[in-house]
Design an enzyme around this catalytic site. Structure first.
Site, PDB file in Angstrom:
ATOM      1  N   GLU A 163      11.810   2.635  14.083  1.00  0.00           N
ATOM      2  CA  GLU A 163      10.808   3.566  13.817  1.00  0.00           C
ATOM      3  C   GLU A 163       9.459   3.542  14.279  1.00  0.00           C
ATOM      4  O   GLU A 163       9.380   2.678  15.213  1.00  0.00           O
ATOM      5  CB  GLU A 163      10.769   3.385  12.232  1.00  0.00           C
ATOM      6  CG  GLU A 163      10.142   2.098  11.750  1.00  0.00           C
ATOM      7  CD  GLU A 163       9.915   1.667  10.323  1.00  0.00           C
ATOM      8  OE1 GLU A 163      10.180   2.840   9.416  1.00  0.00           O
ATOM      9  OE2 GLU A 163       9.991   0.672   9.931  1.00  0.00           O
ATOM     10  N   TYR A 215       0.856  -1.072  -0.015  1.00  0.00           N
ATOM     11  CA  TYR A 215      -0.002   0.052  -0.044  1.00  0.00           C
ATOM     12  C   TYR A 215       0.845   1.208  -0.044  1.00  0.00           C
ATOM     13  O   TYR A 215       2.121   1.251  -0.042  1.00  0.00           O
ATOM     14  CB  TYR A 215      -0.875  -0.068   1.330  1.00  0.00           C
ATOM     15  CG  TYR A 215      -0.230   0.254   2.436  1.00  0.00           C
ATOM     16  CD1 TYR A 215       0.414  -0.577   3.086  1.00  0.00           C
ATOM     17  CD2 TYR A 215      -0.568   1.579   3.282  1.00  0.00           C
ATOM     18  CE1 TYR A 215       1.179  -0.444   4.439  1.00  0.00           C
ATOM     19  CE2 TYR A 215       0.034   1.882   4.318  1.00  0.00           C
ATOM     20  CZ  TYR A 215       0.836   1.096   5.215  1.00  0.00           C
ATOM     21  OH  TYR A 215       1.454   1.177   6.133  1.00  0.00           O
ATOM     22  N   LYS A 243       6.296  -1.800   1.769  1.00  0.00           N
ATOM     23  CA  LYS A 243       5.202  -1.231   2.436  1.00  0.00           C
ATOM     24  C   LYS A 243       4.083  -1.946   2.285  1.00  0.00           C
ATOM     25  O   LYS A 243       3.171  -2.103   1.678  1.00  0.00           O
ATOM     26  CB  LYS A 243       5.016   0.230   1.902  1.00  0.00           C
ATOM     27  CG  LYS A 243       3.828   1.042   3.060  1.00  0.00           C
ATOM     28  CD  LYS A 243       4.220   2.517   2.312  1.00  0.00           C
ATOM     29  CE  LYS A 243       3.246   3.436   3.215  1.00  0.00           C
ATOM     30  NZ  LYS A 243       3.303   3.326   4.507  1.00  0.00           N
ATOM     31  N   LEU A 256      11.541   1.715   6.855  1.00  0.00           N
ATOM     32  CA  LEU A 256      10.594   2.130   5.488  1.00  0.00           C
ATOM     33  C   LEU A 256      11.317   3.335   5.029  1.00  0.00           C
ATOM     34  O   LEU A 256      11.983   4.218   6.044  1.00  0.00           O
ATOM     35  CB  LEU A 256       8.945   2.499   5.710  1.00  0.00           C
ATOM     36  CG  LEU A 256       8.466   2.752   4.617  1.00  0.00           C
ATOM     37  CD1 LEU A 256       8.154   1.448   3.814  1.00  0.00           C
ATOM     38  CD2 LEU A 256       7.122   3.288   4.817  1.00  0.00           C
ATOM     39  N   ARG A 265       7.970   4.563  -4.586  1.00  0.00           N
ATOM     40  CA  ARG A 265       8.202   3.424  -3.775  1.00  0.00           C
ATOM     41  C   ARG A 265       6.995   2.314  -3.811  1.00  0.00           C
ATOM     42  O   ARG A 265       7.268   1.379  -3.644  1.00  0.00           O
ATOM     43  CB  ARG A 265       8.031   4.281  -2.171  1.00  0.00           C
ATOM     44  CG  ARG A 265       8.077   3.107  -1.046  1.00  0.00           C
ATOM     45  CD  ARG A 265       7.949   3.937   0.283  1.00  0.00           C
ATOM     46  NE  ARG A 265       6.820   4.278   0.734  1.00  0.00           N
ATOM     47  CZ  ARG A 265       6.656   5.232   1.641  1.00  0.00           C
ATOM     48  NH1 ARG A 265       7.394   5.803   2.398  1.00  0.00           N
ATOM     49  NH2 ARG A 265       5.429   5.831   1.821  1.00  0.00           N
TER      50      ARG A 265
HETATM   51  N1  PDD Z   1       2.947   5.130   7.199  1.00  0.00           N
HETATM   52  N2  PDD Z   1       7.666   4.065   8.589  1.00  0.00           N
HETATM   53  C1  PDD Z   1       6.271   3.234   8.805  1.00  0.00           C
HETATM   54  C2  PDD Z   1       6.573   1.845   9.531  1.00  0.00           C
HETATM   55  C3  PDD Z   1       5.365   3.717   8.123  1.00  0.00           C
HETATM   56  O1  PDD Z   1       4.429   3.126   8.234  1.00  0.00           O
HETATM   57  C4  PDD Z   1       5.510   5.162   7.752  1.00  0.00           C
HETATM   58  C5  PDD Z   1       4.218   5.464   6.992  1.00  0.00           C
HETATM   59  C6  PDD Z   1       6.280   5.855   7.700  1.00  0.00           C
HETATM   60  C7  PDD Z   1       6.674   7.129   7.240  1.00  0.00           C
HETATM   61  O2  PDD Z   1       6.662   7.160   5.661  1.00  0.00           O
HETATM   62  P1  PDD Z   1       6.077   8.218   4.851  1.00  0.00           P
HETATM   63  O3  PDD Z   1       7.038   9.574   5.202  1.00  0.00           O
HETATM   64  O4  PDD Z   1       6.599   7.946   3.262  1.00  0.00           O
HETATM   65  O5  PDD Z   1       4.596   8.510   5.059  1.00  0.00           O
HETATM   66  C8  PDD Z   1       7.691   5.260   8.351  1.00  0.00           C
HETATM   67  C9  PDD Z   1       1.857   5.419   6.578  1.00  0.00           C
HETATM   68  C10 PDD Z   1       1.569   7.120   6.601  1.00  0.00           C
HETATM   69  C11 PDD Z   1       0.522   4.505   6.976  1.00  0.00           C
HETATM   70  O6  PDD Z   1       0.978   3.550   7.122  1.00  0.00           O
HETATM   71  O7  PDD Z   1      -0.461   5.125   7.198  1.00  0.00           O
END
Ligand code: PDD
Length: 309
Positions: A198, A49, A166, A223, A68
């Site tokens: 994270e 996703y 992801k 991620l 990504r």
């Molecule tokens: N999550 N690390 C993890 C495990 C994440 O699930 C996310 C984002 C991030 C930050 O990635 P980005 O800056 O590209 O949003 C880091 C999204 C927002 C979600 O699962 O809703």
């Protein structure tokens, strides 16, 4: 943490439910968008996703998120049923149809439904991957949590070992976020071998007493966050040195400032980690600046903020 009327904690203040889904090539009313019980996304979390922020009706850092998405698909060997080149146009159509000013677009692609439940990949000739998108309204620009700052707890990282993908297999993150919620916190930072990896749905960043921004380097442990890449650009602009290295919870407790980075909460100041007050217990000036600058750029006509990978 703020609550909506149903008592559900919210990371992104939802103001309405999505009315439309884009499912396998069609825009449908949400109630009519149906996926098979045999979909491998449902049975095995065999899918990936993306989440892209929308500010003033414009997608933020869309190319980074779509690159990504493509990488995640390649890593788990799914050929999407739609050309990824068409996605920006379709996403903009979704935003327009939903009259979305502020919020996010969610995209998901699974390996599809096969008549027989079996772990191995089904014959691609008999299985079409499922692709779905919807938009969700939410307050990004004026999130009240950013004014007060948020609490974070730490937890053991119990996830699988390919966190660079992801994946929709998010049970460990669901449990982590629930534990945070029950502890009155916004996010849980996960810890492995003594170091923070994270957040359950965000990147973990601290700013040390000697003004260095620290976040973990990229690997299969975390991620490749698009917001993290934007933070690098902003830090450079601010003359704030960045060190990509793992840090311990103890270092985080002693940090001058701390924040999470994600498409849903953007840059969110942290004021408490495991009951340790961060700085003076209010959002720090560097984090405030990073957030303000991020929002300023996100409101520009073409918000591509992230540095290329
Ligand atoms: N999550 N690390 C993890 C495990 C994440 O699930 C996310 C984002 C991030 C930050 O990635 P980005 O800056 O590209 O949003 C880091 C999204 C927002 C979600 O699962 O809703």
């Amino acid at each position: 943490m703020s609550q909506n009327t149903s008592g559900i904690p919210r990371n992104i203040a939802m103001t309405s439910i999505p009315s439309l889904a884009f499912l396998n090539g069609q825009f449908l009313p949400m109630a009519e968008a149906r996926i098979s019980v045999l979909d491998r996304g449902f049975l095995f979390a065999d899918g990936i996703y993306e989440v892209v922020a929308v500010v003033r009706g414009v997608l933020v850092d869309c190319p980074g998120h779509l690159a990504r998405l493509q990488r995640s698909l390649r890593e788990i060997r799914i050929t999407p049923p739609i050309s990824l080149d068409e996605l920006p146009t379709l996403m903009r159509e979704l935003i327009a149809r939903e009259q979305l000013d502020e919020g996010l677009v969610y995209l998901q692609c699974t390996r599809g439904a096969h008549p027989q439940r079996a772990f191995h990949f089904p014959d691609p000739a008999q299985t079409t991957p499922t692709f779905v998108m919807f938009a969700q309204r939410g307050q990004l620009l004026h999130n009240p949590l950013a004014e007060t700052g948020v609490k974070v707890i730490t937890l053991p990282d119990i996830r699988w070992r390919r966190r660079d993908i992801k994946s929709t297999a998010l049970l460990a993150s669901v449990l982590g976020k629930q534990a945070a919620t029950e502890a009155g916190a916004f996010e849980a930072w996960m810890v492995e071998d003594g170091y923070v990896t994270e957040g359950t749905s965000s990147t973990a960043c601290i700013i040390t007493a000697d003004d260095v921004l620290i976040t973990r380097p990229l690997s299969q442990d975390v991620l490749d966050s698009i917001t993290r890449r934007a933070v690098f650009r902003l830090a450079r602009e601010a003359g704030l040195p960045v060190s990509q290295r793992a840090f311990t919870p103890q270092e985080a407790y002693a940090a001058r400032e701390a924040f999470t980075a994600s498409a849903t909460a953007l840059i969110m100041p942290i004021v408490d980690i495991d009951g340790h007050r961060i700085g003076d217990g209010t959002p720090g000036p560097r984090t405030r600046w990073l957030r303000q600058r991020y929002l300023q750029l996100a409101c520009s006509e073409n918000p591509e903020i992230a540095e290329p990978s």
